[in-house]
Design a protein around this motif. Structure first.
Motif, PDB file in Angstrom:
ATOM      1  N   PRO A   3     -29.749 -48.210 -44.287  1.00 59.34           N
ATOM      2  CA  PRO A   3     -29.863 -48.632 -42.880  1.00 59.34           C
ATOM      3  C   PRO A   3     -30.240 -47.487 -41.956  1.00 59.34           C
ATOM      4  O   PRO A   3     -29.932 -46.326 -42.217  1.00 59.34           O
ATOM      5  N   THR A   4     -30.876 -47.856 -40.864  1.00 60.30           N
ATOM      6  CA  THR A   4     -31.258 -46.915 -39.821  1.00 60.30           C
ATOM      7  C   THR A   4     -30.340 -47.107 -38.626  1.00 60.30           C
ATOM      8  O   THR A   4     -29.984 -48.232 -38.292  1.00 60.30           O
ATOM      9  N   VAL A   5     -29.969 -46.008 -37.990  1.00 65.14           N
ATOM     10  CA  VAL A   5     -29.230 -46.065 -36.735  1.00 65.14           C
ATOM     11  C   VAL A   5     -30.245 -45.891 -35.611  1.00 65.14           C
ATOM     12  O   VAL A   5     -30.993 -44.919 -35.579  1.00 65.14           O
ATOM     13  N   HIS A   6     -30.279 -46.867 -34.717  1.00 66.77           N
ATOM     14  CA  HIS A   6     -31.180 -46.838 -33.569  1.00 66.77           C
ATOM     15  C   HIS A   6     -30.380 -46.436 -32.338  1.00 66.77           C
ATOM     16  O   HIS A   6     -29.490 -47.182 -31.911  1.00 66.77           O
ATOM     17  N   LEU A   7     -30.669 -45.255 -31.790  1.00 72.05           N
ATOM     18  CA  LEU A   7     -30.014 -44.792 -30.569  1.00 72.05           C
ATOM     19  C   LEU A   7     -30.823 -45.309 -29.390  1.00 72.05           C
ATOM     20  O   LEU A   7     -31.986 -44.935 -29.207  1.00 72.05           O
ATOM     21  N   ILE A   8     -30.232 -46.184 -28.608  1.00 73.79           N
ATOM     22  CA  ILE A   8     -30.943 -46.870 -27.528  1.00 73.79           C
ATOM     23  C   ILE A   8     -30.488 -46.296 -26.194  1.00 73.79           C
ATOM     24  O   ILE A   8     -29.340 -46.478 -25.788  1.00 73.79           O
ATOM     25  N   PHE A   9     -31.415 -45.602 -25.515  1.00 75.24           N
ATOM     26  CA  PHE A   9     -31.096 -44.886 -24.280  1.00 75.24           C
ATOM     27  C   PHE A   9     -31.507 -45.630 -23.015  1.00 75.24           C
ATOM     28  O   PHE A   9     -31.318 -45.112 -21.911  1.00 75.24           O
TER      29      PHE A   9
END
Length: 93
Positions: A3-9
């Protein structure tokens, strides 16, 4: 593929993540990305896990709705652990 972690700013970053996420990825609303909570309650997301940086939400006066079970508050230590376990991390500004 892990899995990928998506950091949403930002809210705009949320739209990018919606298009480019796999079903087993994790989203993290961080910084001004916590404002996207309102978008997620209006249009539920396909990501199974959505983490919200609780300090960022508190600092901005954003509450995590208790009824939104998909949204999980986390702290800095939990974020580090999440990133360490993931296969890759992507940031969306």
């Amino acid at each position: 593929q892990s899995p990928t972690v998506h950091l949403i700013f930002s809210s705009r970053g949320l739209e990018f993540a919606r298009v480019r996420s796999a079903p087993n990825d994790t989203w993290v609303l961080i910084g001004d990305g916590v404002y996207a909570i309102s978008q997620l309650t209006e249009q539920p997301a396909s990501a199974p896990e959505i983490q919200v940086m609780i300090a960022d939400a508190m600092q901005r006066g954003v509450t995590v709705p208790k009824a939104a079970s998909q949204l999980q508050p986390i702290d800095d230590v939990a974020l580090v652990g999440l990133i360490a376990q993931s296969g890759r991390t992507v940031s969306w500004q």
